[in-house]
Design a protein around this motif. Sequence first.
Motif, PDB file in Angstrom:
ATOM      1  N   PRO A  90      -1.992   1.855   9.073  1.00 14.22           N
ATOM      2  CA  PRO A  90      -1.276   3.131   9.203  1.00 14.22           C
ATOM      3  C   PRO A  90      -1.877   3.976  10.319  1.00 14.22           C
ATOM      4  N   LEU A  91      -1.078   4.840  10.916  1.00 13.21           N
ATOM      5  CA  LEU A  91      -1.601   5.659  12.017  1.00 13.21           C
ATOM      6  C   LEU A  91      -2.799   6.477  11.574  1.00 13.21           C
ATOM      7  N   GLU A  92      -2.719   7.046  10.364  1.00 11.38           N
ATOM      8  CA  GLU A  92      -3.869   7.775   9.833  1.00 11.38           C
ATOM      9  C   GLU A  92      -4.710   6.794   9.016  1.00 11.38           C
ATOM     10  N   THR A  93      -5.997   6.756   9.270  1.00 12.78           N
ATOM     11  CA  THR A  93      -6.861   5.861   8.485  1.00 12.78           C
ATOM     12  C   THR A  93      -7.115   6.475   7.104  1.00 12.78           C
ATOM     13  N   CYS A  94      -7.871   5.772   6.263  1.00 12.28           N
ATOM     14  CA  CYS A  94      -8.152   6.289   4.917  1.00 12.28           C
ATOM     15  C   CYS A  94      -9.262   7.329   4.967  1.00 12.28           C
ATOM     16  N   GLY A  95      -9.216   8.262   4.052  1.00 11.87           N
ATOM     17  CA  GLY A  95     -10.268   9.277   4.021  1.00 11.87           C
ATOM     18  C   GLY A  95     -10.130  10.187   2.820  1.00 11.87           C
ATOM     19  N   ASN A 139     -11.102   0.819   9.359  1.00  9.30           N
ATOM     20  CA  ASN A 139      -9.841   0.634   8.645  1.00  9.30           C
ATOM     21  C   ASN A 139      -9.343  -0.800   8.771  1.00  9.30           C
ATOM     22  N   LEU A 140      -9.401  -1.342   9.975  1.00 11.02           N
ATOM     23  CA  LEU A 140      -8.886  -2.703  10.177  1.00 11.02           C
ATOM     24  C   LEU A 140      -9.785  -3.761   9.546  1.00 11.02           C
ATOM     25  N   MET A 141     -11.080  -3.515   9.584  1.00  5.02           N
ATOM     26  CA  MET A 141     -12.011  -4.556   9.139  1.00  5.02           C
ATOM     27  C   MET A 141     -12.320  -4.526   7.648  1.00  5.02           C
TER      28      MET A 141
END
Length: 805
Positions: free
Chosen positions: A212-217, A300-302
């Motif tokens: 997603p454009l916004e990563t998790c947080g 986020n991707l890894m």
Amino acid sequence: MNDLSPERDNRIANLKGLGCSRKRVEDVRFTQGKGNYVDDIKMAGMLHGDFVRSPYAHARVVSINTDAAMALDGVIAVLTAKDLEPLGLHWMPTLAGDKQMVLADGKVLFQGQEVAYVVARDRYVAADAVELVEVEYEELPVLVDPFMALESDTVLREDLAGQTSGAHGERRHPNHIFLWEEGDKAATEAVLAEAEVVAEEMIYYHRTHPCPLETCGCVASMDKVNGKLTLYGTFQAPHVVRTVASLLSGIEEHNIRVVSPDIGGGFGNKVGVYPGYVCSIVASIVTGKPVKWVEDRMENLMATAFARDYWMKGRISATKEGKITGLHCHVTADHGAFDACADPTKFPAGFFHICTGSYDIPVAYVGVDGVYTNKAPGGVAYRCSFRVTEAAYFIERMIERLAQELNMDSAELRRINFIRKDQFPYHSALGWEYDSGDYHTAWDKALAAVGYDTLRAEQAERVEAFRRGETRKLMGIGLSFFTEIVGAGPVKNCDILGMGMFDSCEIRIHPTGSAIARLGTISQGQGHATTFAQILASEIGIPADSITIEEGDTDTAPYGLGTYGSRSTPVAGAATALAGRKIRAKAQMIAAYLLEVHDNDVEFDVDRFVIKGAPERFKTMKEIAYAAYNQAIPGLEPGLEAVSYYDPPNMTYPFGAYICMMDVDVDTGETEVRQVYALDDCGTRINPMVIEGQVHGGLTEAFAIVMGQEIAYDEMGNCKTGTLMDFFLPTAVETPHYTTDFTETPSPHHPIGAKGVGESPNVGGVPMFSNAVHDAFRAFGLKQSHMPHDHWRIWRIAEGLGLHG
Ligand code: CDP
């Protein structure tokens, strides 16, 4: 009511209800940069967390030295598993009945795993301190291949040593998680053994990521004075997060407030619970300060939930005339280091057993082996309801393969085998009850729209021209007909961590005739504030523009299971319609009282109640709302409010017919999508413009997955695609042009007949694009080539087929 007057039409138009392409109300703030995302939240004294992550895919953690990091000015704390252990928080439960390390406990199991959590004055200091934490590792053998993992002596999950069964039954090897089966294996084997024609293939749906454009947080804020924990975060299911946070921390649920502010895309990536949430909560409790944690793109991707990674071995049988007689599928499912898939408890392979697709297949069997490997955990659907994209890809590739074996046109093979309209509700061989469908009509409309016969003739000419050496470009026609399954789900068989998958809506009508409705779902870009107001407008006769939709704050919204799997419309949308009907029922009594007639003598008409047979005598909903607050009506409480918790009786089964045309350059492997036609049937359409937007987005994600997106590992378990330099995100340059279309077959059990749509284009789009690539080479004998179909791999197909001369 038979009133067809323009005045009535105006009243209907004024509501902006069902079927209206109402402009998205949320876009006013998004397009002006006024969205409020997690990283926009700033609180007094807020601290920042950052992770030390493992560079190794499998290693023992010999020691962790935090002294140098702690000595850095601005560092408040460095947490390791040892700090969390006394709180029982060094491991956490996953959504799939497994457990997962919050911080490395003795060993690491995938590259990027969380090892220590630094808390500092600002994000930059935290990042510097991460570099100062010294971790000594002892490397262990790495397993990135699920087939090898099931043969290996290397035990990945030592914490499960000796356990011969897990959350989903027997484990036959230390790296085996479960075997999940559906259907009649013996009967399927018997049919396959006797069949006139059988197609057999291994279909791999590669590992990818929702990105997603916004990563998790999140931002965790513990108020030690009143004992209340507030957690802002990128949560697709805020109520579930609250319940889990309460169970894990021991803080009573009423003392936890979870807020999902604006979310920049979820696609399944934000359903699960991540170590960052747990560590931030602990850090806030320990420091008494708000603590923010926001991933960067590589993290986020890894490290957050991947999607797919299914090896699907299929066999499909048919008569010589092309009538399918049986389907057998065995999946080897790579779940990574922890089984953190986001599926309802009873379905460890999600709804994969929708893999008989849109076809009337008399007998079928599916078996799925879940396997641990040294890869990131957390298989999520990525814009598809619980492994339905995998299922649709599988059956639509098997259909193409069968057509090859039969030497038949695959459009015709589909038509011969479609479930007929009169067979609905249809019971599939793998146990589903399809609610409604009209596949033949949709297919015929699609084939006619693209001029299918002409395209095939053009393709045949192209093959001849290629053989004559007049062109180096082939042409692929990508066909896909999919059946989705969305709206999880009936509480009797669908839950997340034991919470039944109902959903909810609570409505308050204000005295002046406007309203607020709160739901248990949470939009991540789907436009709920726009479309749910439209459902209500049609149900209660108050203009959508006068209705506020609110989601995502557990202190105010009714309990719901959140937004993923295209469940919002089928479940929360139904709750909204039913809550609206409760409002209308009370409004009817109020109207009858005001008009001095019996309740049964009034009827609802667009935005008012009229006396039957005397429509000139009426009370508008605005008048009724006012009366609800200022008239003493015998037998009725004041006010006009309603709440509905909706447990759907069944899933909904949207479907669609997708066709694309692609030119493939044999020498460079480059592709150009010339045309995409996407016909969707999602039952009653609430907002055609929003649907079109959903379809465009889903098709683009499907295009990305098929043509390049991949989370790839080398044999050491290094993630090779952890940046957007390597992970393909199509821009406007690569994205094809789309033509959308529809048929409308309402769901018989949904209050307004609506089915979900958000995930359909991904489910149908992936087989469409992939089938186009395969179809381009069909004349030259290509049977199966694994995705992603990037230039290099397409070049290799041509090379393998001897087309480079
Ligand atoms: O659960 P999620 O919101 O991701 O998916 P959905 O229920 O398929 O809805 C996506 C968007 O499309 C929402 O704004 C829906 O209200 C809208 N939609 C629609 O307008 N008509 C339908 N039949 C289905 C969805």
